[in-house]
Design a protein around this motif. Structure first.
Motif, PDB file in Angstrom:
ATOM      1  N   PHE A 391       0.836  -1.203   0.000  1.00  0.00           N
ATOM      2  CA  PHE A 391       0.000   0.000   0.000  1.00  0.00           C
ATOM      3  C   PHE A 391       0.873   1.256   0.000  1.00  0.00           C
ATOM      4  O   PHE A 391       0.615   2.214  -0.742  1.00  0.00           O
ATOM      5  CB  PHE A 391      -0.922   0.008   1.221  1.00  0.00           C
ATOM      6  CG  PHE A 391      -1.695   1.291   1.386  1.00  0.00           C
ATOM      7  CD1 PHE A 391      -2.871   1.500   0.682  1.00  0.00           C
ATOM      8  CD2 PHE A 391      -1.231   2.300   2.215  1.00  0.00           C
ATOM      9  CE1 PHE A 391      -3.577   2.678   0.823  1.00  0.00           C
ATOM     10  CE2 PHE A 391      -1.932   3.494   2.360  1.00  0.00           C
ATOM     11  CZ  PHE A 391      -3.113   3.680   1.663  1.00  0.00           C
ATOM     12  N   GLY A 392       1.913   1.277   0.833  1.00  0.00           N
ATOM     13  CA  GLY A 392       2.776   2.444   0.915  1.00  0.00           C
ATOM     14  C   GLY A 392       3.489   2.739  -0.392  1.00  0.00           C
ATOM     15  O   GLY A 392       3.573   3.908  -0.822  1.00  0.00           O
ATOM     16  N   PHE A 393       3.996   1.718  -1.054  1.00  0.00           N
ATOM     17  CA  PHE A 393       4.665   1.931  -2.336  1.00  0.00           C
ATOM     18  C   PHE A 393       3.680   2.400  -3.415  1.00  0.00           C
ATOM     19  O   PHE A 393       4.013   3.229  -4.261  1.00  0.00           O
ATOM     20  CB  PHE A 393       5.374   0.647  -2.775  1.00  0.00           C
ATOM     21  CG  PHE A 393       6.647   0.379  -2.029  1.00  0.00           C
ATOM     22  CD1 PHE A 393       7.705   1.272  -2.098  1.00  0.00           C
ATOM     23  CD2 PHE A 393       6.788  -0.757  -1.245  1.00  0.00           C
ATOM     24  CE1 PHE A 393       8.888   1.037  -1.408  1.00  0.00           C
ATOM     25  CE2 PHE A 393       7.964  -1.002  -0.545  1.00  0.00           C
ATOM     26  CZ  PHE A 393       9.020  -0.102  -0.626  1.00  0.00           C
ATOM     27  N   THR A 394       2.473   1.876  -3.378  1.00  0.00           N
ATOM     28  CA  THR A 394       1.455   2.319  -4.330  1.00  0.00           C
ATOM     29  C   THR A 394       1.096   3.785  -4.102  1.00  0.00           C
ATOM     30  O   THR A 394       0.877   4.539  -5.056  1.00  0.00           O
ATOM     31  CB  THR A 394       0.189   1.443  -4.208  1.00  0.00           C
ATOM     32  OG1 THR A 394       0.541   0.077  -4.427  1.00  0.00           O
ATOM     33  CG2 THR A 394      -0.860   1.857  -5.236  1.00  0.00           C
ATOM     34  N   LEU A 395       1.042   4.204  -2.855  1.00  0.00           N
ATOM     35  CA  LEU A 395       0.775   5.610  -2.537  1.00  0.00           C
ATOM     36  C   LEU A 395       1.879   6.507  -3.090  1.00  0.00           C
ATOM     37  O   LEU A 395       1.601   7.580  -3.656  1.00  0.00           O
ATOM     38  CB  LEU A 395       0.656   5.789  -1.025  1.00  0.00           C
ATOM     39  CG  LEU A 395       0.383   7.217  -0.520  1.00  0.00           C
ATOM     40  CD1 LEU A 395      -0.938   7.744  -1.070  1.00  0.00           C
ATOM     41  CD2 LEU A 395       0.387   7.238   1.010  1.00  0.00           C
ATOM     42  N   LEU A 396       3.131   6.095  -2.951  1.00  0.00           N
ATOM     43  CA  LEU A 396       4.245   6.869  -3.503  1.00  0.00           C
ATOM     44  C   LEU A 396       4.138   6.979  -5.022  1.00  0.00           C
ATOM     45  O   LEU A 396       4.356   8.054  -5.592  1.00  0.00           O
ATOM     46  CB  LEU A 396       5.569   6.209  -3.116  1.00  0.00           C
ATOM     47  CG  LEU A 396       6.848   6.862  -3.659  1.00  0.00           C
ATOM     48  CD1 LEU A 396       6.940   8.323  -3.227  1.00  0.00           C
ATOM     49  CD2 LEU A 396       8.078   6.082  -3.203  1.00  0.00           C
ATOM     50  N   ALA A 397       3.776   5.882  -5.679  1.00  0.00           N
ATOM     51  CA  ALA A 397       3.596   5.917  -7.133  1.00  0.00           C
ATOM     52  C   ALA A 397       2.506   6.912  -7.523  1.00  0.00           C
ATOM     53  O   ALA A 397       2.655   7.668  -8.493  1.00  0.00           O
ATOM     54  CB  ALA A 397       3.238   4.518  -7.643  1.00  0.00           C
ATOM     55  N   THR A 398       1.430   6.923  -6.774  1.00  0.00           N
ATOM     56  CA  THR A 398       0.325   7.836  -7.066  1.00  0.00           C
ATOM     57  C   THR A 398       0.764   9.291  -6.962  1.00  0.00           C
ATOM     58  O   THR A 398       0.421  10.128  -7.823  1.00  0.00           O
ATOM     59  CB  THR A 398      -0.841   7.579  -6.105  1.00  0.00           C
ATOM     60  OG1 THR A 398      -1.261   6.212  -6.245  1.00  0.00           O
ATOM     61  CG2 THR A 398      -2.009   8.501  -6.395  1.00  0.00           C
ATOM     62  N   VAL A 399       1.532   9.610  -5.949  1.00  0.00           N
ATOM     63  CA  VAL A 399       2.026  10.983  -5.771  1.00  0.00           C
ATOM     64  C   VAL A 399       2.922  11.385  -6.944  1.00  0.00           C
ATOM     65  O   VAL A 399       2.803  12.498  -7.490  1.00  0.00           O
ATOM     66  CB  VAL A 399       2.786  11.101  -4.433  1.00  0.00           C
ATOM     67  CG1 VAL A 399       3.496  12.457  -4.337  1.00  0.00           C
ATOM     68  CG2 VAL A 399       1.828  10.927  -3.260  1.00  0.00           C
ATOM     69  N   ILE A 400       3.805  10.498  -7.378  1.00  0.00           N
ATOM     70  CA  ILE A 400       4.680  10.792  -8.514  1.00  0.00           C
ATOM     71  C   ILE A 400       3.866  11.029  -9.780  1.00  0.00           C
ATOM     72  O   ILE A 400       4.116  11.975 -10.542  1.00  0.00           O
ATOM     73  CB  ILE A 400       5.678   9.641  -8.727  1.00  0.00           C
ATOM     74  CG1 ILE A 400       6.646   9.558  -7.548  1.00  0.00           C
ATOM     75  CG2 ILE A 400       6.448   9.815 -10.039  1.00  0.00           C
ATOM     76  CD1 ILE A 400       7.519   8.311  -7.563  1.00  0.00           C
ATOM     77  N   GLY A 401       2.887  10.151 -10.022  1.00  0.00           N
ATOM     78  CA  GLY A 401       2.082  10.278 -11.233  1.00  0.00           C
ATOM     79  C   GLY A 401       1.211  11.509 -11.263  1.00  0.00           C
ATOM     80  O   GLY A 401       0.949  12.079 -12.335  1.00  0.00           O
ATOM     81  N   LEU A 402       0.753  11.953 -10.098  1.00  0.00           N
ATOM     82  CA  LEU A 402      -0.149  13.109 -10.046  1.00  0.00           C
ATOM     83  C   LEU A 402       0.584  14.445 -10.056  1.00  0.00           C
ATOM     84  O   LEU A 402       0.103  15.405 -10.665  1.00  0.00           O
ATOM     85  CB  LEU A 402      -1.019  13.024  -8.788  1.00  0.00           C
ATOM     86  CG  LEU A 402      -2.109  11.962  -8.775  1.00  0.00           C
ATOM     87  CD1 LEU A 402      -2.849  11.977  -7.448  1.00  0.00           C
ATOM     88  CD2 LEU A 402      -3.089  12.184  -9.916  1.00  0.00           C
TER      89      LEU A 402
END
Length: 430
Positions: A391-402
């Protein structure tokens, strides 16, 4: 068939045959997870550590192949690399098909991992470069539909033969061998990328005309402004992929170990979300070349976050693992690998494109490969911690993409003058 009709069909033919790299990538990943982690495990005496090592080695060899194949594709052409890589792929799956001991399994995963790693970056570049303006994103996302098709094919096959033990595993590897040979023969009818051929020729001339191509040396990949695109897309793909790789490689292991379910049962449950993901992918193909794609990306990212939050909050169970399959499958249609593939083509100039993709894919698979060595043990010891990490790594990916990727310049903005591509380029010799 008239020449205009041939010209109209050529981008789709290229997208299908080159995009089969995504099919073979996904099919190899899932087949290896099911066969090595389930079908072969008992008969060949594979421990949890050996299973993790085999799947981890395959992922690490993908990384090596992506680095080598991506650079060779920019230097010597897309077509040569994706032809040779399929020969190696066929050899690798043949070894996995006949394997009766771990040594052949290791040889097979090394060959398959390296081959698909070399194939994927050059195939994506070819699809993008042969697609007409306004449809480049659409055809690149179509390759992700073939990635989904690879999963569907393996899951359907596994739902039938998954309970057959070693024989079922061999049948699944035979499927990969047959498809790779057919695709290799059909790829011989494709021409070289016209955009790459023109850019390469002008750069190699070393004349004043070469100044028309702003980026052609590999060193420029690691300096601003291209460096920012490499780092952003690499970090996004790597952090998102940890969840997808865990589900693809160890989904069967998690299901059988943490819930007591069967191999065939897990494959059948996986099928439930695939039609929804396919329809969602078709929708995203229509939106990807339009401004509305950002909204779809946001929705997909939120769905993936929700999917991984469920087993983290409530613990792994049959319900939460099925929810991960369904919800993340829908979200991944609008985010994750599909949008990464588009960004990797849009943000990097022609003569650095497959090299850049190779670097970011290699980085992603190295991270996933290293994680694979410890995933089975962590899942057995503290499964909720595993899901919180995902979950934490997915959250980081989301921040980068947004917040990062949208601020990066496009390749067309970086290149001083667009490369002129002739309307027709003679097909390269087979």
């Amino acid at each position: 068939m008239s020449e205009p009709m041939q010209g109209a069909n050529r981008p789709w033919k290229t997208a299908i045959l080159a995009g089969m790299a995504s099919y073979l990538d996904a099919a190899a990943l899932v087949t290896s997870g099911i066969a090595i982690g389930g079908s072969y495990a008992g008969a060949l005496g594979l421990s949890a550590g050996t299973i993790g090592a085999l799947l981890g080695v395959q992922t690490l060899m993908f990384a090596a192949g992506a680095l080598v194949g991506g650079r060779l594709g920019d230097r010597f052409g897309r077509r040569m690399v994706f032809s040779l890589s399929l020969v190696l792929y066929a050899v690798g799956v043949a070894l996995l098909l006949i394997a009766a001991a771990p040594v052949l399994l290791y040889a097979g995963v090394v060959a398959v991992g390296f081959a698909i790693g070399a194939d994927l970056p050059v195939s994506l570049a070819l699809i993008n470069e042969e697609a007409p303006p306004g449809k480049k994103g659409k055809l690149v996302v179509f390759s992700n539909m073939l990635w989904l098709a690879g999963i569907v094919a393996v899951v359907v096959l596994s739902s039938i033969v998954g309970s057959w033990g070693v024989l079922g595993g061999r049948i699944m590897f035979a499927h990969l061998l047959a498809v790779s040979v057919i695709v290799l023969l059909l790829r011989m009818t494709l021409r070289e990328s016209a955009e790459w051929a023109t850019a390469r020729r002008v750069a190699d001339e070393g004349s004043v005309a070469a100044e028309r191509i702003h980026f052609s040396r590999v060193g420029q990949l690691f300096r601003p402004p291209v460096l920012f695109a490499v780092v952003a897309t690499g970090l996004y793909y790597a952090t998102w992929n940890l969840g997808a790789s865990t589900l693809g490689s160890f989904g069967t292991y998690l299901w059988t170990t943490l819930t007591g379910g069967g191999v065939a049962q897990f494959s059948q449950l996986t099928l439930l979300g695939l039609p929804v993901g396919f329809v969602a992918g078709l929708i995203f193909m229509r939106a990807i070349d339009r401004p509305s794609r950002h909204g779809w990306f946001v929705a997909g990212s939120v769905l993936i976050l929700v999917a991984w939050a469920l087993p983290a909050l409530f613990g792994p169970s049959r319900f939460t693992l099925v929810a991960v399959l369904l919800v993340s499958g829908l979200g991944n249609a609008f985010a994750g690998e599909s949008i990464y593939k588009v960004w990797s083509q849009e943000l990097v100039p022609t003569l650095l494109r497959s090299t850049s993709s190779g670097v970011t894919m290699a980085f992603t698979r190295v991270i996933a490969g290293l994680a694979a060595f410890g995933t089975p043990a962590l899942a057995a010891a503290n499964p909720r911690l595993l899901f919180w990490l995902l979950f934490g790594f997915t959250l980081l990916a989301t921040v980068i993409g947004l917040f990062w990727v949208p601020r990066l310049p496009k390749a067309t903005d970086l290149e001083r003058v667009p490369v002129d591509v002739p309307h027709d380029t003679p097909k390269a010799a087979a």
